[in-house]
Design a protein around this motif. Structure first.
Motif, short mmCIF file in Angstrom:
data_model
loop_
_atom_site.label_atom_id
_atom_site.label_comp_id
_atom_site.label_asym_id
_atom_site.label_seq_id
_atom_site.Cartn_x
_atom_site.Cartn_y
_atom_site.Cartn_z
N SER A 166 16.71 -19.84 12.27
CA SER A 166 16.62 -18.87 11.17
C SER A 166 16.16 -17.53 11.72
O SER A 166 15.69 -17.43 12.85
N TYR A 167 16.30 -16.50 10.88
CA TYR A 167 15.84 -15.15 11.23
C TYR A 167 15.29 -14.50 9.98
O TYR A 167 15.94 -14.49 8.93
N LYS A 168 14.08 -13.96 10.09
CA LYS A 168 13.43 -13.34 8.94
C LYS A 168 13.33 -11.84 9.15
O LYS A 168 12.81 -11.37 10.17
N THR A 169 13.86 -11.06 8.21
CA THR A 169 13.84 -9.61 8.32
C THR A 169 12.48 -9.07 7.88
O THR A 169 11.62 -9.80 7.37
N SER A 170 12.31 -7.77 8.06
CA SER A 170 11.04 -7.14 7.69
C SER A 170 10.78 -7.21 6.19
O SER A 170 9.63 -7.17 5.74
N SER A 171 11.86 -7.34 5.40
CA SER A 171 11.69 -7.44 3.95
C SER A 171 11.35 -8.85 3.50
O SER A 171 11.05 -9.08 2.33
N GLY A 172 11.42 -9.81 4.43
CA GLY A 172 11.12 -11.20 4.11
C GLY A 172 12.34 -12.06 3.84
O GLY A 172 12.21 -13.27 3.63
N LEU A 181 21.87 -16.07 14.36
CA LEU A 181 22.21 -15.94 15.77
C LEU A 181 22.55 -14.50 16.12
O LEU A 181 22.08 -13.96 17.13
N PHE A 182 23.36 -13.86 15.29
CA PHE A 182 23.74 -12.47 15.53
C PHE A 182 22.53 -11.55 15.41
O PHE A 182 22.37 -10.62 16.21
N ALA A 183 21.67 -11.80 14.43
CA ALA A 183 20.49 -10.96 14.23
C ALA A 183 19.56 -11.02 15.43
O ALA A 183 19.02 -10.00 15.87
N VAL A 184 19.36 -12.22 15.96
CA VAL A 184 18.50 -12.38 17.13
C VAL A 184 19.11 -11.67 18.34
O VAL A 184 18.39 -11.01 19.11
N ARG A 185 20.43 -11.76 18.51
CA ARG A 185 21.06 -11.07 19.63
C ARG A 185 20.89 -9.56 19.50
O ARG A 185 20.63 -8.86 20.49
N CYS A 186 21.05 -9.04 18.29
CA CYS A 186 20.83 -7.60 18.07
C CYS A 186 19.40 -7.21 18.42
O CYS A 186 19.16 -6.17 19.04
N GLU A 187 18.46 -8.05 18.04
CA GLU A 187 17.05 -7.79 18.33
C GLU A 187 16.79 -7.81 19.84
O GLU A 187 16.03 -6.98 20.37
#
Length: 228
Positions: A166-172, A181-187
């Protein structure tokens, strides 16, 4: 310069028909020589067949690319790919430039334009799953280059290849599956290279060192339009 909507045509599509025509011509010449009884070593025949097929398939690969890679309007930038698209608003953009990595004491430019965003969440909401999977795979070499050049020798790369649940954004908001998976790669790429999203040079209509100043001009005129 009035910015309504600008369409960027990828350089990767250039000469597509030329490659197809040359592939057909090489095949036709090969068949003519073969049927005429022209004697050539088997290896030569194989090379000619492979060359004709390679040229034709390369031309087809260029033709199936979308005719437009970037759509730029006063409100947003949208990246178009045959597997889907992503987009973000200009107001969500912090900066853009050519990403660079350290090679010894010098900086080496990478063949991409990078975009750093304030919030990745709107991109995660709009990107297609197929494109997300493709970009994670296609940008693997970008991650490898960044790890080797930006981290100290002997660093543990294992965390960068773990598959997140999972991936949790700053907004929750929580994302799962390919979006996570894509969000983590961007990070990860943001941590290593400073940018979240990457568009390859082949998707642009001019060299990177010309495209970035041009896009800066577009951005400045976009602000002028907004103020009217």
């Amino acid at each position: 310069m009035t910015l309504k909507e600008l369409a960027i045509q990828p350089s990767a599509r250039r000469d597509a028909l030329t490659f197809c025509v040359f592939g057909v011509l090489v095949f036709a010449v090969t068949m003519f020589l073969f049927l005429s009884g022209f004697e050539l070593p088997q290896a030569a025949w194989a090379i000619m067949y492979i060359a004709s097929a390679s040229l034709f398939l390369l031309g087809i690969a260029k033709l199936v690319e979308p005719p437009v890679s970037l759509m730029i309007s006063p409100a947003q930038i949208r990246y178009e790919h045959r597997r889907g698209s992503w987009q973000f608003d200009w107001d969500n953009l912090i900066r853009f430039d050519i990403p660079r990595t350290h090679r010894g004491n010098e900086l080496e430019e990478l063949p991409y334009i990078g975009f750093r965003l304030k919030d990745i969440e709107p991109v995660l909401d709009t990107i297609s799953p197929r494109l997300a999977v493709y970009l994670v795979s296609e940008q693997r070499h970008l991650l490898v280059a960044a790890l080797r050049r930006e981290l100290p020798p002997g660093s543990d790369y294992t965390p960068f290849y773990d598959i997140p649940t999972s991936y949790k954004t700053s907004s929750g908001k929580v994302y799962r599956g390919v979006q996570a998976l894509f969000a983590v790669r961007c990070e990860q790429l943001r941590e290593l290279l400073g940018y979240d999203l990457y568009v390859p040079a082949s998707a642009l209509d001019r060299p990177l060192d010309e495209f970035c100043p041009w896009l800066q001009e577009v951005q400045s005129h976009r602000h002028q339009v907004d103020q009217r």
